[in-house]
Design a protein around this motif. Structure first.
Motif, PDB file in Angstrom:
ATOM      1  N   LYS B  10       0.827  -1.212   0.000  1.00 24.47           N
ATOM      2  CA  LYS B  10       0.000   0.000   0.000  1.00 24.47           C
ATOM      3  C   LYS B  10       0.860   1.261   0.000  1.00 24.47           C
ATOM      4  CE  LYS B  10      -4.076  -2.027   0.599  1.00 24.47           C
ATOM      5  NZ  LYS B  10      -4.564  -2.533   1.860  1.00 24.47           N
ATOM      6  N   ALA B  11       2.173   1.106   0.098  1.00 21.14           N
ATOM      7  CA  ALA B  11       3.058   2.274   0.233  1.00 21.14           C
ATOM      8  C   ALA B  11       2.911   3.183  -0.986  1.00 21.14           C
ATOM      9  CB  ALA B  11       4.506   1.813   0.388  1.00 21.14           C
ATOM     10  N   THR B  12       2.791   4.471  -0.730  1.00 18.78           N
ATOM     11  CA  THR B  12       2.448   5.409  -1.797  1.00 18.78           C
ATOM     12  C   THR B  12       3.592   5.645  -2.772  1.00 18.78           C
ATOM     13  OG1 THR B  12       1.604   7.611  -2.287  1.00 18.78           O
ATOM     14  CG2 THR B  12       3.090   7.433  -0.405  1.00 18.78           C
ATOM     15  N   ALA B  13       3.252   5.681  -4.055  1.00 21.84           N
ATOM     16  CA  ALA B  13       4.212   5.966  -5.114  1.00 21.84           C
ATOM     17  C   ALA B  13       4.151   7.431  -5.540  1.00 21.84           C
ATOM     18  CB  ALA B  13       3.945   5.059  -6.315  1.00 21.84           C
ATOM     19  N   SER B  14       3.379   8.240  -4.812  1.00 22.66           N
ATOM     20  CA  SER B  14       3.348   9.678  -5.102  1.00 22.66           C
ATOM     21  C   SER B  14       3.738  10.456  -3.848  1.00 22.66           C
ATOM     22  CB  SER B  14       1.970  10.101  -5.619  1.00 22.66           C
ATOM     23  OG  SER B  14       0.972   9.728  -4.699  1.00 22.66           O
ATOM     24  N   ASP B  15       3.930  11.756  -4.015  1.00 20.81           N
ATOM     25  CA  ASP B  15       4.520  12.552  -2.930  1.00 20.81           C
ATOM     26  C   ASP B  15       3.483  13.248  -2.054  1.00 20.81           C
ATOM     27  OD1 ASP B  15       3.680  14.304  -4.878  1.00 20.81           O
ATOM     28  OD2 ASP B  15       5.318  15.717  -4.534  1.00 20.81           O
ATOM     29  N   ASP B  16       2.238  12.788  -2.087  1.00 23.10           N
ATOM     30  CA  ASP B  16       1.174  13.512  -1.383  1.00 23.10           C
ATOM     31  C   ASP B  16       0.907  12.959   0.023  1.00 23.10           C
ATOM     32  OD1 ASP B  16       0.215  11.125  -2.256  1.00 23.10           O
ATOM     33  OD2 ASP B  16      -1.697  11.908  -3.000  1.00 23.10           O
ATOM     34  N   PHE B  17       1.966  12.723   0.784  1.00 24.43           N
ATOM     35  CA  PHE B  17       1.782  12.289   2.177  1.00 24.43           C
ATOM     36  C   PHE B  17       2.212  13.411   3.117  1.00 24.43           C
ATOM     37  CE2 PHE B  17       5.867  10.628   0.640  1.00 24.43           C
ATOM     38  CZ  PHE B  17       6.751  11.183   1.550  1.00 24.43           C
ATOM     39  N   LEU B  18       1.783  13.305   4.365  1.00 24.62           N
ATOM     40  CA  LEU B  18       2.122  14.325   5.360  1.00 24.62           C
ATOM     41  C   LEU B  18       3.374  13.916   6.130  1.00 24.62           C
ATOM     42  CD1 LEU B  18      -1.417  15.081   6.906  1.00 24.62           C
ATOM     43  CD2 LEU B  18      -0.183  16.395   5.159  1.00 24.62           C
ATOM     44  N   MET B  19       4.351  14.807   6.180  1.00 24.43           N
ATOM     45  CA  MET B  19       5.578  14.515   6.924  1.00 24.43           C
ATOM     46  C   MET B  19       5.285  14.271   8.408  1.00 24.43           C
ATOM     47  SD  MET B  19       8.139  14.467   4.904  1.00 24.43           S
ATOM     48  CE  MET B  19       9.510  14.676   6.041  1.00 24.43           C
ATOM     49  N   ASP B  20       4.236  14.916   8.921  1.00 30.56           N
ATOM     50  CA  ASP B  20       3.943  14.799  10.353  1.00 30.56           C
ATOM     51  C   ASP B  20       3.051  13.608  10.677  1.00 30.56           C
ATOM     52  OD1 ASP B  20       5.477  16.986  10.586  1.00 30.56           O
ATOM     53  OD2 ASP B  20       3.871  18.378  11.103  1.00 30.56           O
ATOM     54  N   ASP B  21       2.612  12.878   9.662  1.00 30.61           N
ATOM     55  CA  ASP B  21       1.852  11.646   9.915  1.00 30.61           C
ATOM     56  C   ASP B  21       2.158  10.641   8.817  1.00 30.61           C
ATOM     57  OD1 ASP B  21       0.186   9.671  10.769  1.00 30.61           O
ATOM     58  OD2 ASP B  21      -1.674  10.688  10.198  1.00 30.61           O
ATOM     59  N   LEU B  22       3.387  10.226   8.812  1.00 25.98           N
ATOM     60  CA  LEU B  22       3.865   9.309   7.778  1.00 25.98           C
ATOM     61  C   LEU B  22       3.112   7.970   7.829  1.00 25.98           C
ATOM     62  CD1 LEU B  22       6.075   9.462   5.620  1.00 25.98           C
ATOM     63  CD2 LEU B  22       7.687   8.557   7.293  1.00 25.98           C
ATOM     64  N   PRO B  23       2.971   7.339   9.011  1.00 24.45           N
ATOM     65  CA  PRO B  23       2.270   6.048   9.046  1.00 24.45           C
ATOM     66  C   PRO B  23       0.815   6.162   8.592  1.00 24.45           C
ATOM     67  CG  PRO B  23       3.464   6.418  11.099  1.00 24.45           C
ATOM     68  CD  PRO B  23       3.486   7.721  10.337  1.00 24.45           C
ATOM     69  N   GLY B  24       0.161   7.298   8.909  1.00 24.17           N
ATOM     70  CA  GLY B  24      -1.256   7.425   8.628  1.00 24.17           C
ATOM     71  C   GLY B  24      -1.585   7.886   7.219  1.00 24.17           C
ATOM     72  N   THR B  25      -0.613   8.446   6.491  1.00 24.78           N
ATOM     73  CA  THR B  25      -0.943   9.069   5.198  1.00 24.78           C
ATOM     74  C   THR B  25      -0.134   8.525   4.013  1.00 24.78           C
ATOM     75  OG1 THR B  25       0.701  10.839   5.519  1.00 24.78           O
ATOM     76  CG2 THR B  25      -1.524  11.245   6.357  1.00 24.78           C
ATOM     77  N   SER B  26       0.798   7.614   4.257  1.00 24.55           N
ATOM     78  CA  SER B  26       1.683   7.178   3.161  1.00 24.55           C
ATOM     79  C   SER B  26       1.553   5.685   2.858  1.00 24.55           C
ATOM     80  CB  SER B  26       3.146   7.482   3.543  1.00 24.55           C
ATOM     81  OG  SER B  26       3.576   6.601   4.579  1.00 24.55           O
ATOM     82  N   GLY B  27       0.526   5.020   3.379  1.00 24.09           N
ATOM     83  CA  GLY B  27       0.424   3.568   3.163  1.00 24.09           C
ATOM     84  C   GLY B  27       1.571   2.824   3.807  1.00 24.09           C
ATOM     85  N   ARG B  28       2.072   3.384   4.922  1.00 23.84           N
ATOM     86  CA  ARG B  28       3.175   2.813   5.701  1.00 23.84           C
ATOM     87  C   ARG B  28       4.514   2.830   4.964  1.00 23.84           C
ATOM     88  NH1 ARG B  28       2.207   0.419  10.333  1.00 23.84           N
ATOM     89  NH2 ARG B  28       4.261   1.297  10.753  1.00 23.84           N
TER      90      ARG B  28
END
Lengths: 215, 215
Positions: B10-28
């Motif tokens: 599920k880990a994201t292949a795009s850059d739209d995650f939050l640095m302050d909530d990496l586990p919750g927004t980047s697919g781990r």
């Protein structure tokens, strides 16, 4: 019970570090926090038989100790979550006038003090200090018989005072392999060795139960 | 050369995650980034003989691959620094119309593609897949003879397609011990086993050099 004691020579004992620059502002508390993950968490679970002590020798409120054990149900693996928790623990004043560990939440405690406070808390455990070039932990026969505590240095190793104190406490030196590793990797390798020995001894017991005539 | 391939279902292949909530927004993605530290860094140094592939199957631009090797001199161990680097890599469009890996900086590259692109890049390496309950890596004789690549699942393990593809590529299943571990701990344990074997084989060679009559 297995215990890991990670010594942070510069790691801050107060809460005045920046969450967005943990390595640069906390005396490398990030190194110690990664050890908490390595020691306490496995895939989808928390190890119940583990205690981790982070000994903080940096900053104005040093020395202080953060203690985490298997009752700390809300531990999360990522560095930022662990740093957020550590900052809250370091902000408390509850340990300032207390002797020994003061519980902060279930399974999480703080103490004012250094290595002596940890040694007092470990009462009765066999002590091991991880040193480069020491005899290999894979061939250390005494491991996994009863309580054991493992002392691990941060990126700067151990200072002379710590080394002397551990020697006086009869800590036995063991090594984790030929390469000088990060503290959290040492925790992982020690844990793996203990897991293997426990599995082996569990299997032996179950074999004996099935074959009670065996000795 | 040793390679680690970590599969993020599920880990994201795009850059739209939050640095302050990496586990919750980047697919781990945090799980995979911790593997980069475990594979490439030791105390005060960068391993030069290691390549890490993070295979990202989550988000709109998937599948994509981030590749790190020993020429990436500015790798830092903390999660936030690694996430900052990954976000910059994921923001590039350079790989969108390219075949294979596009260098982003020295030692760091991006590719559009999934497991097939990794397998093509690994050409000739012996393949191992880390599986619970598989034969112990400590007793796997073929290890440390030539190039080897190790495939490791994230917190959700491997999906059927990956498993089939690895079987077709003749990846050999090995295990890292009796407890189901985080991906980064598996990387550490495999690295330690390889370090030990390399040290032993180096020592054997030096013994042979000193005693050329020995065979």
């Amino acid at each position: 019970m297995r215990s890991f004691v990670v010594i942070g020579q510069k790691a801050t004992a107060s809460d005045d570090f920046l969450m967005d620059d943990l390595p640069g502002t906390s005396g490398r508390l990030d190194v110690l926090l990664r050890c908490v993950r390595a020691a306490t968490l496995y895939s989808h679970g928390l190890r119940r038989d583990v205690v981790v002590y982070l000994v903080l020798f940096g900053g104005p409120r040093a020395p202080r100790i953060l203690r985490f054990d298997g009752k700390a149900r809300f531990l999360r693996p990522d560095e930022r979550s662990l740093a957020t928790l550590a900052r809250k623990m370091l902000a408390t004043r509850a340990d300032a006038d207390a002797r020994g560990f003061v519980e902060f939440r279930a399974g999480i405690a703080v103490a004012s003090g250094g290595l002596s406070a940890v040694l007092a808390d470990l009462r009765g455990a066999s002590l091991y200090v991880l040193e480069e070039g020491a005899p290999d932990l894979r061939t250390e026969r005494s491991l996994a018989h009863g309580d054991a505590a493992f002392f691990i240095g941060d990126h700067t190793g151990f200072d002379e005072a710590t080394r002397t104190q551990l020697a006086e406490a009869h800590a036995r030196a063991i090594g984790a392999g030929p390469v000088s590793l990060h503290a959290e990797d040492v925790v992982t390798i020690v844990s793996n060795e203990l897991d293997r020995r426990e599995a082996l001894s569990g299997r032996d017991e179950s074999v004996q139960k099935r074959n009670p005539g065996l000795t």
